[in-house]
Write a protein that holds these residues in place. Structure first.
Motif, short mmCIF file in Angstrom:
data_model
loop_
_atom_site.label_atom_id
_atom_site.label_comp_id
_atom_site.label_asym_id
_atom_site.label_seq_id
_atom_site.Cartn_x
_atom_site.Cartn_y
_atom_site.Cartn_z
N THR A 73 -15.79 -11.46 -3.32
CA THR A 73 -16.35 -10.16 -2.93
C THR A 73 -15.29 -9.08 -3.05
OG1 THR A 73 -15.86 -10.52 -0.60
CG2 THR A 73 -18.05 -11.19 -1.39
N ASN A 74 -14.03 -9.47 -3.00
CA ASN A 74 -12.91 -8.56 -3.20
C ASN A 74 -12.09 -9.11 -4.36
OD1 ASN A 74 -10.52 -7.13 -3.20
ND2 ASN A 74 -10.19 -7.27 -0.99
N PRO A 75 -12.05 -8.42 -5.50
CA PRO A 75 -11.35 -8.96 -6.66
C PRO A 75 -9.85 -9.16 -6.46
CG PRO A 75 -12.38 -6.83 -7.17
CD PRO A 75 -12.70 -7.16 -5.76
N ALA A 76 -9.28 -8.61 -5.39
CA ALA A 76 -7.86 -8.81 -5.10
C ALA A 76 -7.59 -10.11 -4.36
CB ALA A 76 -7.32 -7.63 -4.29
N ASP A 77 -8.65 -10.77 -3.87
CA ASP A 77 -8.49 -12.02 -3.13
C ASP A 77 -8.27 -13.20 -4.09
OD1 ASP A 77 -8.84 -10.73 -0.73
OD2 ASP A 77 -10.92 -11.38 -0.46
N PRO A 78 -7.71 -14.30 -3.57
CA PRO A 78 -7.55 -15.49 -4.41
C PRO A 78 -8.89 -16.18 -4.64
CG PRO A 78 -6.87 -15.96 -2.17
CD PRO A 78 -7.18 -14.49 -2.22
N ALA A 79 -8.93 -17.02 -5.66
CA ALA A 79 -10.13 -17.82 -5.93
C ALA A 79 -10.42 -18.75 -4.75
CB ALA A 79 -9.94 -18.63 -7.21
N SER A 80 -11.69 -19.05 -4.56
CA SER A 80 -12.10 -19.94 -3.48
C SER A 80 -11.56 -21.35 -3.72
CB SER A 80 -13.63 -19.99 -3.41
OG SER A 80 -14.05 -20.95 -2.47
N LEU A 81 -11.28 -22.05 -2.64
CA LEU A 81 -10.87 -23.45 -2.73
C LEU A 81 -12.09 -24.37 -2.81
CD1 LEU A 81 -7.93 -23.43 -0.15
CD2 LEU A 81 -7.81 -23.32 -2.66
N ALA A 82 -13.28 -23.82 -2.60
CA ALA A 82 -14.54 -24.58 -2.73
C ALA A 82 -14.99 -24.46 -4.19
CB ALA A 82 -15.61 -24.01 -1.79
N ILE A 83 -14.33 -25.22 -5.05
CA ILE A 83 -14.55 -25.07 -6.49
C ILE A 83 -15.91 -25.60 -6.94
CG2 ILE A 83 -12.08 -25.10 -7.02
CD1 ILE A 83 -12.44 -28.03 -7.87
N GLY A 84 -16.38 -25.05 -8.05
CA GLY A 84 -17.66 -25.48 -8.60
C GLY A 84 -17.55 -26.83 -9.27
N GLY A 85 -18.62 -27.60 -9.20
CA GLY A 85 -18.67 -28.90 -9.86
C GLY A 85 -20.01 -29.55 -9.58
N THR A 86 -20.42 -30.50 -10.39
CA THR A 86 -21.75 -31.10 -10.24
C THR A 86 -21.89 -31.90 -8.95
OG1 THR A 86 -21.10 -33.00 -11.58
CG2 THR A 86 -22.23 -31.17 -12.71
N SER A 87 -20.79 -32.38 -8.37
CA SER A 87 -20.84 -33.05 -7.07
C SER A 87 -20.00 -32.27 -6.05
CB SER A 87 -20.36 -34.50 -7.17
OG SER A 87 -19.03 -34.53 -7.63
#
Length: 157
Positions: A73-87
């Motif tokens: 929501t804020n482009p200055a923040d780091p990427a989420s640690l809840a990464i995308g993946g099929t599981s």
């Protein structure tokens, strides 16, 4: 940062034609716990009343989903640690896991507009590190309908 307590992210399932009960959004935490700060479910196709059950729950075995990386929501923040993946984190399950603890269980009349979950801070549901939370359509629609959903989380590091 979202205030001084964490980083805010959004997981979004674009409006999709559905005919079955299923996991709409699943978020699997990485090395940081997260709280759900907002959830929505909406539909755009039906004009007759229908009641559908929606649950916010933990999975004891996660669903197979279409991978979705949480959006900043804020482009200055780091990427989420809840990464995308099929599981991992994703949307629109193709195979259901096992539903566990039900934290919210509500009925939504689809003609009343968007279903909203907007808890007070003390009522937010939390997933621990490596835990998960899922937004699940428990009741199958009577006929195909186009449903969209969002889950906003604040991740603590």
């Amino acid at each position: 940062m979202a205030g001084s307590s964490g980083y805010l992210y959004v997981v979004r399932m674009a409006p999709t034609a559905l005919t079955t009960a299923k996991t709409l959004i699943q978020v699997v935490a990485g090395a940081a716990a997260f709280d759900v700060v907002k959830a929505t479910v909406s539909q755009v196709t039906k004009s007759t009343s229908e009641m559908l059950r929606i649950q916010l729950l933990r999975k004891t075995a996660v669903a197979t989903v279409t991978a979705f990386t949480p959006l900043l929501t804020n482009p200055a923040d780091p990427a989420s640690l809840a990464i995308g993946g099929t599981s991992l984190t994703g949307v629109n399950a193709t195979a259901e896991g096992t539903n566990g603890d039900v934290l919210e269980d509500e009925v939504w009349n689809i003609l009343n507009g968007t279903w909203n979950y907007l808890p007070i801070p003390e009522g937010r549901k939390r997933a621990a590190q490596a835990g998960n939370l899922a937004l699940v359509l428990i009741t199958a629609p009577a006929a195909s309908m186009t449903i969209g959903a969002t889950l906003e989380i604040v991740e603590y590091r």
